[in-house]
Design a protein around this motif. Structure first.
Motif, mmCIF file in Angstrom:
data_model
loop_
_atom_site.group_PDB
_atom_site.id
_atom_site.type_symbol
_atom_site.label_atom_id
_atom_site.label_comp_id
_atom_site.label_asym_id
_atom_site.label_seq_id
_atom_site.Cartn_x
_atom_site.Cartn_y
_atom_site.Cartn_z
ATOM 1 N N PRO A 1 -12.039 4.788 0.532
ATOM 2 C CA PRO A 1 -10.812 5.520 0.891
ATOM 3 C C PRO A 1 -10.787 5.745 2.410
ATOM 4 C CG PRO A 1 -12.151 7.131 0.471
ATOM 5 C CD PRO A 1 -12.767 5.773 0.250
ATOM 6 N N GLY A 2 -9.486 6.222 2.954
ATOM 7 C CA GLY A 2 -9.361 6.261 4.522
ATOM 8 C C GLY A 2 -8.292 5.729 5.264
ATOM 9 N N GLU A 3 -8.514 4.081 5.086
ATOM 10 C CA GLU A 3 -7.452 3.343 5.570
ATOM 11 C C GLU A 3 -6.449 2.977 4.619
ATOM 12 O OE1 GLU A 3 -8.934 0.700 8.822
ATOM 13 O OE2 GLU A 3 -10.621 0.889 8.141
ATOM 14 N N ASP A 4 -6.524 3.588 3.353
ATOM 15 C CA ASP A 4 -5.452 3.016 2.467
ATOM 16 C C ASP A 4 -4.375 3.873 2.136
ATOM 17 O OD1 ASP A 4 -6.839 5.015 1.139
ATOM 18 O OD2 ASP A 4 -7.404 3.892 -0.431
ATOM 19 N N GLY A 5 -4.267 5.290 2.918
ATOM 20 C CA GLY A 5 -3.150 6.112 2.631
ATOM 21 C C GLY A 5 -3.420 7.231 1.761
ATOM 22 N N ALA A 6 -4.575 7.074 0.653
ATOM 23 C CA ALA A 6 -4.775 8.114 -0.310
ATOM 24 C C ALA A 6 -5.070 9.366 0.200
ATOM 25 C CB ALA A 6 -5.858 7.505 -1.138
ATOM 26 N N LEU A 7 -6.090 9.277 1.256
ATOM 27 C CA LEU A 7 -6.517 10.685 2.046
ATOM 28 C C LEU A 7 -5.449 11.311 2.646
ATOM 29 C CD1 LEU A 7 -8.809 12.578 2.311
ATOM 30 C CD2 LEU A 7 -9.653 11.121 4.023
ATOM 31 N N GLN A 8 -4.540 10.235 3.377
ATOM 32 C CA GLN A 8 -3.498 10.962 4.178
ATOM 33 C C GLN A 8 -2.362 11.643 3.416
ATOM 34 O OE1 GLN A 8 -5.048 7.941 4.350
ATOM 35 N NE2 GLN A 8 -5.046 7.493 6.640
ATOM 36 N N ARG A 9 -2.338 10.940 2.119
ATOM 37 C CA ARG A 9 -1.352 11.862 1.188
ATOM 38 C C ARG A 9 -1.849 13.088 0.832
ATOM 39 N NH1 ARG A 9 -1.325 8.079 -2.217
ATOM 40 N NH2 ARG A 9 0.706 7.133 -1.530
ATOM 41 N N GLU A 10 -3.086 13.457 0.602
ATOM 42 C CA GLU A 10 -3.574 14.738 0.183
ATOM 43 C C GLU A 10 -3.410 15.715 1.451
ATOM 44 O OE1 GLU A 10 -4.913 15.688 -2.807
ATOM 45 O OE2 GLU A 10 -4.494 13.640 -3.665
ATOM 46 N N LEU A 11 -3.725 15.365 2.738
ATOM 47 C CA LEU A 11 -3.658 16.058 3.903
ATOM 48 C C LEU A 11 -2.199 16.289 4.113
ATOM 49 C CD1 LEU A 11 -6.082 14.130 6.156
ATOM 50 C CD2 LEU A 11 -6.467 16.194 4.934
ATOM 51 N N GLU A 12 -1.086 15.580 3.917
ATOM 52 C CA GLU A 12 0.235 15.720 4.012
ATOM 53 C C GLU A 12 0.710 16.730 3.061
ATOM 54 O OE1 GLU A 12 2.703 12.258 4.060
ATOM 55 O OE2 GLU A 12 1.716 11.448 6.032
ATOM 56 N N LYS A 13 0.096 16.951 2.003
ATOM 57 C CA LYS A 13 0.690 17.837 0.783
ATOM 58 C C LYS A 13 0.299 19.212 1.365
ATOM 59 C CE LYS A 13 -0.213 15.186 -3.324
ATOM 60 N NZ LYS A 13 -1.394 14.994 -4.371
ATOM 61 N N LEU A 14 -0.781 19.535 2.202
ATOM 62 C CA LEU A 14 -1.260 20.711 2.847
ATOM 63 C C LEU A 14 -0.713 20.969 4.160
ATOM 64 C CD1 LEU A 14 -5.013 20.086 1.390
ATOM 65 C CD2 LEU A 14 -3.128 22.144 0.663
ATOM 66 N N GLU B 1 -6.348 -9.646 11.296
ATOM 67 C CA GLU B 1 -6.363 -8.361 10.261
ATOM 68 C C GLU B 1 -5.912 -7.183 11.119
ATOM 69 O OE1 GLU B 1 -10.673 -6.817 9.637
ATOM 70 O OE2 GLU B 1 -10.262 -8.722 8.741
ATOM 71 N N VAL B 2 -5.315 -6.362 10.345
ATOM 72 C CA VAL B 2 -5.206 -5.052 11.339
ATOM 73 C C VAL B 2 -6.196 -3.956 10.871
ATOM 74 C CG1 VAL B 2 -3.351 -3.530 11.714
ATOM 75 C CG2 VAL B 2 -2.867 -5.923 11.438
ATOM 76 N N ASN B 3 -6.523 -3.020 11.641
ATOM 77 C CA ASN B 3 -7.402 -1.943 11.367
ATOM 78 C C ASN B 3 -6.777 -0.954 11.606
ATOM 79 O OD1 ASN B 3 -10.218 -2.862 10.100
ATOM 80 N ND2 ASN B 3 -9.791 -4.335 11.697
ATOM 81 N N SER B 4 -6.226 0.255 10.686
ATOM 82 C CA SER B 4 -5.422 1.219 10.919
ATOM 83 C C SER B 4 -6.238 2.400 11.323
ATOM 84 C CB SER B 4 -4.422 1.830 9.900
ATOM 85 O OG SER B 4 -5.316 2.039 8.646
ATOM 86 N N LEU B 5 -7.751 2.452 11.098
ATOM 87 C CA LEU B 5 -8.631 3.158 11.649
ATOM 88 C C LEU B 5 -9.824 2.540 12.247
ATOM 89 C CD1 LEU B 5 -8.659 6.132 8.737
ATOM 90 C CD2 LEU B 5 -7.594 6.132 10.841
ATOM 91 N N PRO B 6 -9.651 2.032 13.213
ATOM 92 C CA PRO B 6 -10.692 1.187 13.892
ATOM 93 C C PRO B 6 -11.849 1.991 14.144
ATOM 94 C CG PRO B 6 -9.094 1.816 15.663
ATOM 95 C CD PRO B 6 -8.563 2.215 14.318
ATOM 96 N N GLY B 7 -13.113 1.128 14.129
ATOM 97 C CA GLY B 7 -14.580 1.869 14.412
ATOM 98 C C GLY B 7 -14.448 2.573 15.812
ATOM 99 N N ILE C 1 2.916 0.986 12.479
ATOM 100 C CA ILE C 1 1.560 1.580 12.967
ATOM 101 C C ILE C 1 1.832 2.649 13.848
ATOM 102 C CG2 ILE C 1 -0.440 1.168 14.221
ATOM 103 C CD1 ILE C 1 -0.412 -1.547 13.286
ATOM 104 N N GLN C 2 1.160 3.896 13.683
ATOM 105 C CA GLN C 2 1.191 5.201 14.553
ATOM 106 C C GLN C 2 -0.188 5.487 14.561
ATOM 107 O OE1 GLN C 2 3.526 7.914 12.182
ATOM 108 N NE2 GLN C 2 5.285 6.734 12.787
ATOM 109 N N GLY C 3 -0.088 6.429 15.878
ATOM 110 C CA GLY C 3 -1.371 6.757 16.321
ATOM 111 C C GLY C 3 -2.106 5.950 17.211
ATOM 112 N N TYR C 4 -2.917 4.879 16.636
ATOM 113 C CA TYR C 4 -3.835 3.978 17.140
ATOM 114 C C TYR C 4 -3.942 2.896 16.331
ATOM 115 C CZ TYR C 4 -8.003 6.177 15.151
ATOM 116 O OH TYR C 4 -8.898 6.727 14.203
#
Length: 911
Positions: free
Chosen positions: A614-627, A865-871, A841-844
């Motif tokens: 998880p991390g780059e797939d939106g699942a964690l972002q969804r949990e954080l947005e709820k809070l 490819e595109v990495n929404s949370l690059p190393g 894409i937002q942020g970086y």
């Protein structure tokens, strides 16, 4: 206080020194210290380095600069010594492109204190210490005499023998003895008779396991190779050379001239003065450049059956030791505030290779570090006391790293003490300090204070240094008060993807950048579990600095099972309480589980340092947005698209952007009829083509498939039922040591993107950052892309993210002429911006692509490819790119966090 960080240097360990210097530069507490980067080149020049070069992946990525390099048919990267003899004026011109030369007498005006991150000869042998003493500049670590003693393995052996301390039996073999020997076989017989088998061969004045071999059988050829390795020589036969193809010869020379694992340059080729133009001195017979060496070898074998290559700065002696079979450990010893040695918890080294060599030391996952070593408390205490005694006996000061073995019959051997330790984020240096509760920033502050006290005790300017000590003590006390007002940021790292170890490297780097700032208080959080159940754990610093993600998860499971803290750790923390009470603020604890709701109560915002799912797939972002928790990177919808390489390609193609021809290959189709499955792919995609997971992070199991056997092996591995790799397919695909391969229900197949007749063809990776404009619209800032050079068929994780492993040229070399290069760069950046707009894409982000430049000047950008949370590891090239735009890594991270907060505020206001 102005802290000059000395890094680089002439030794074979210069890349680790460079990476360690960057660690120190980033982790110095910004409220206490001003970092002054003093890069030392391989000729010993001191250079006040322009700050953005600190974030290059390797020294050769920026020094010598491209403008100083001779014409090179194969575009090989080289160190300064490969330019041959240079005048002072030529050196000054080269230095002027990356900073300015600093003469020794000018150092006193630039800095109050020298932090030495140099290794090996010229760094930890008393030489730089003597120069600093001459100019009255206090410095870190041991003084002149213990440093000189600490690098000389033969002198150490003699003293240990004289004191009747246990040490492996040894003999010294000189280069003269070796060259004059009538029978090298007789010499081997003598050593076997005296020392037994196996034999250990060491270069006596090198660190980091450089020049070390183990001989397990009385084989004359292997014996000769071991001696040559320690003398930094290499015998090459005509038969060996003639077996190599042109490409193999280039790779062979690159490996031979690698300063870490080969003999390095310059070299003398025996019996021949090469006539090789400006990269070789025909008068001296010295060969400086790898391409000159290629030509010299081709010419030499016209008349000779064998040649000997000797590095001009090689060793004159070889230390030969009897082999000690036992458990290997390493222990950092520091001085406590009273000047007494205090051994930190010793770490056992569980190796994946037979030797704990240079790569095993510095690449995460190649060896395991178990702290404390798994022994009864009394045995661990015996190791600690022996290390403290050696520290006293050798007169070490401030800190040292002492290595040793514990044999099956309980004999304790201490070996190879080092007055300077590697300073990468998870090295022994910081790893063991974390066990008493000090994060890297706090540990560095403690070492600077301890070093000032040591220099003052030794008589260096007692009044001035006394004033500096008072100033620092007052600032440390003030800093502790200020910490309560900083913004709390949860740095979430780990996960369960094949990139979890890189995620930990990224997370630690973010943590360390924030912890040394005056604005943020980072909270390390590890994510584990599975896609249905994310589990979050707040990590104490000692667990965060374990070697890799699996070690961290193991410590969490250990704590969850109710295991108490190891009694030795309790004891050491009590002994170190005078240190930690001053510098750490709070004692370490066990990992602590918390829910997302509890996380929202404890922190102000989140930095997601995860890669893949998880991390780059939106699942964690969804949990954080709820809070209502602000976070970095793109939102839920965009993340769920970019994690899916197939969907990303589809959308980009619909928008008119270039992507590779692609399709999904499904397990069900393969299971139904593998032969039809293979033929279907072969009809659509001629060999070679690319196969990779469609929903994992970058470089995870990306393979160039060249034939049916490799296609079958890839399919068998990715569709396998069990977690363990299948040995036969893994062999077919030449999977590296500890290389992971995910299990999937489908994989992505793409055409191999090739030159296709273009004038110029290169692989690039480009970063971007987004900003809110005054009118509320989103602006996208695209950075100069980096040119990525792979040593293998595709870029590996290590080449992308680990210090000293990859070759990245920033900005990318699109064309030799500056105006043409900029024209092409602008077109590439415009295409990358379009990608960001299409995918929202937002942020970086980081976007990987191939670029073709046609003879007409037309530019084609093919998106990979595109990495929404690059190393975000210390060596990743996104930091090279942001530096060119004037952002330090901290500035870049700060802007990412500020964007997330503003986006959250806008969403709250709108909703």
């Amino acid at each position: 206080m102005k802290i000059g960080i000395f890094f680089g240097g002439p030794s074979r360990e210069r890349e680790i020194s460079f990476a360690g210097g960057r660690t120190v530069y980033d982790n110095l507490d910004k409220s206490l210290f001003q970092a002054v980067p003093i890069f030392v080149d391989s000729r010993g020049n001191f250079i006040l380095l322009d700050w953005h070069y600190i974030y290059k992946g390797t020294i050769r990525d920026f020094y010598p600069p491209v403008s100083a390099l001779p014409e090179s048919q194969h575009k090989l990267q080289v160190y300064l010594e490969s330019l041959g003899e240079l005048s002072i004026q030529e050196q000054d011109r080269i230095i002027g492109e990356v900073g300015r030369r600093v003469l020794p007498h000018e150092l006193r005006e630039l800095l109050d204190f020298a932090f030495l991150a140099l290794h090996g000869p010229g760094g930890e042998d008393g030489a730089i210490q003597g120069l600093l003493e001459w100019y009255g500049i206090p410095y870190s670590g041991s003084g002149i005499l213990p440093s000189a003693f600490g690098i000389d393995k033969i002198a150490q052996k003699k003293l240990l023998k004289a004191l009747n301390r246990p040490t492996p039996e040894y003999r010294v073999l000189t280069a003269e003895d070796w060259d004059a020997a009538a029978s090298q076989g007789a010499m081997l017989d003598y050593l076997v008779r005296e020392l037994g088998l196996p034999l250990v061969f060491k270069a006596p004045r090198q660190g980091s396991s450089i020049g070390i071999s183990i001989l397990r059988e009385a084989d004359a050829a292997k014996f000769g190779a071991a001696v040559e390795r320690s003398l930094f020589r290499k015998t090459v036969t005509r038969a060996e050379w003639s077996r190599l193809g042109e490409r193999d010869k280039i790779l062979w020379v690159q490996q031979l001239t690698d300063i870490r694992e080969g003999i390095g340059l310059p070299v003398v080729l025996s019996g021949k003065k090469a006539e090789l133009g400006n990269t070789t001195s025909a008068d001296s017979g010295i060969i400086y450049h790898p391409e000159a060496l290629l030509q010299a070898l081709d010419g030499a074998f016209e008349t000779a059956n064998a040649v000997l290559l000797t590095n001009v700065d090689g060793e004159a002696q070889v230390l030969v030791e009897s082999f000690v079979a036992g458990r290997e450990f390493s222990c950092i010893v520091v001085e406590d505030p009273s000047g007494n040695p205090l051994a930190l918890p010793p770490t056992e080294i569980v190796k994946g290779e037979e030797m704990f060599d240079y790569r095993s030391k510095y690449l995460p996952g190649l060896s395991r570090k178990i702290t404390p070593i798994d022994l009864p408390e009394a045995e661990i205490q015996r190791i600690r006391e022996a290390c403290e005694e050696m520290f006293r006996t050798f007169g070490f000061q401030v800190y040292a790293r002492i290595d040793g073995f514990l044999t099956k019959d309980n004999q304790l051997f201490l070996n190879d003490p080092n007055t300077t330790s590697g300073m990468l984020p998870a090295s022994f240096f910081f790893h063991q300090a974390a066990e008493i509760g000090l994060n890297p920033s706090q540990f560095l502050t403690f070492l600077i204070r301890t070093s000032l006290a040591a220099r003052r005790r030794a008589g260096m300017q007692p009044v001035r240094l006394g004033g500096l000590l008072q100033q620092l003590d007052a600032a440390v006390a003030s800093r502790r008060h200020e910490e309560r007002t900083r913004t709390k940021v949860a740095v979430i790292m780990g996960g369960y993807s094949s990139e979890r170890h890189i995620s930990v490297e990224s997370g630690r780097n973010i943590y360390e950048k924030l912890s040394s700032s005056v604005k943020y208080e980072p909270v390390p959080v590890f994510l584990t579990g599975n896609s249905q159940d994310f589990r979050l754990y707040v990590l104490p610093i000692n667990v965060m600095l374990k070697d890799n993600a699996d070690d961290i998860r193991e410590k969490i499971e250990h704590a969850e099972a109710g295991h108490a803290l190891h009694p030795v750790l309790e004891r050491i923390r009590q002994e170190a309480s005078t240190i930690t009470s001053t510098y750490a603020g709070q004692a370490t604890a066990q990992p602590r589980h918390l829910t997302f709701a509890e996380l929202a109560e404890e922190v102000d915002e989140v930095f997601i340092a995860l890669h893949g799912r998880p991390g780059e797939d939106g699942a964690l972002q969804r949990e954080l947005e709820k809070l209502g928790l602000p976070y970095n990177g793109s939102g839920v919808e965009s993340s769920s698209i970019t994690i899916n390489k197939f969907e990303t390609n589809r959308r980009l193609r619909e928008a008119g952007l270039r992507v590779a021809e692609h399709r999904m290959a499904n397990r069900l189709e393969w299971a139904a009829d593998a032969e039809i499955f293979y033929r279907s792919l072969e009809r659509q995609f001629p060999y070679p083509f690319i196969a990779k997971p469609a929903d994992d992070g970058c470089s995870s199991a990306v393979k160039k498939i060249k034939n049916r056997a490799e296609l079958e092996a890839f399919s068998q591995l990715i569709f396998r039922d069990q977690e363990a790799l299948l040995p036969a397919p893994a062999t077919v695909l030449s999977l590296g040591f500890k290389e992971e391969f995910p299990q999937k229900e489908a994989f992505l197949v793409e055409t191999l993107i090739a030159r296709d007749g273009a004038r110029h063809f290169l692989e690039v990776t480009g970063g971007l950052l987004t900003h809110w404009q005054a009118d509320g619209t989103l602006a996208i800032e695209v950075f100069e892309a980096s040119e990525a050079l792979a040593t293998g068929e595709v870029l590996s994780l290590e080449e992308k993210f680990l210090a000293g492993e990859g070759q990245n040229i920033t900005p990318a070399r699109y064309a030799p002429e500056a105006s043409e290069r900029q024209r092409i760069s602008d077109e590439v950046k415009a295409e990358l911006k379009r990608v960001a707009e299409v995918l929202n894409i937002q942020g970086y982000a980081r976007i990987d692509a191939f670029v073709r430049v046609r003879e007409t000047g037309a530019v084609e950008v093919i998106i990979i490819e595109v990495n929404s949370l690059p190393g975000m590891t210390p060596a990743t090239c996104i930091f090279h790119q942001t530096a060119l735009s004037g952002y330090t890594p901290y500035d870049f991270i700060d802007r990412i966090l500020e964007f997330g907060k503003e986006r959250n505020a806008r969403l709250t206001a709108a909703g």
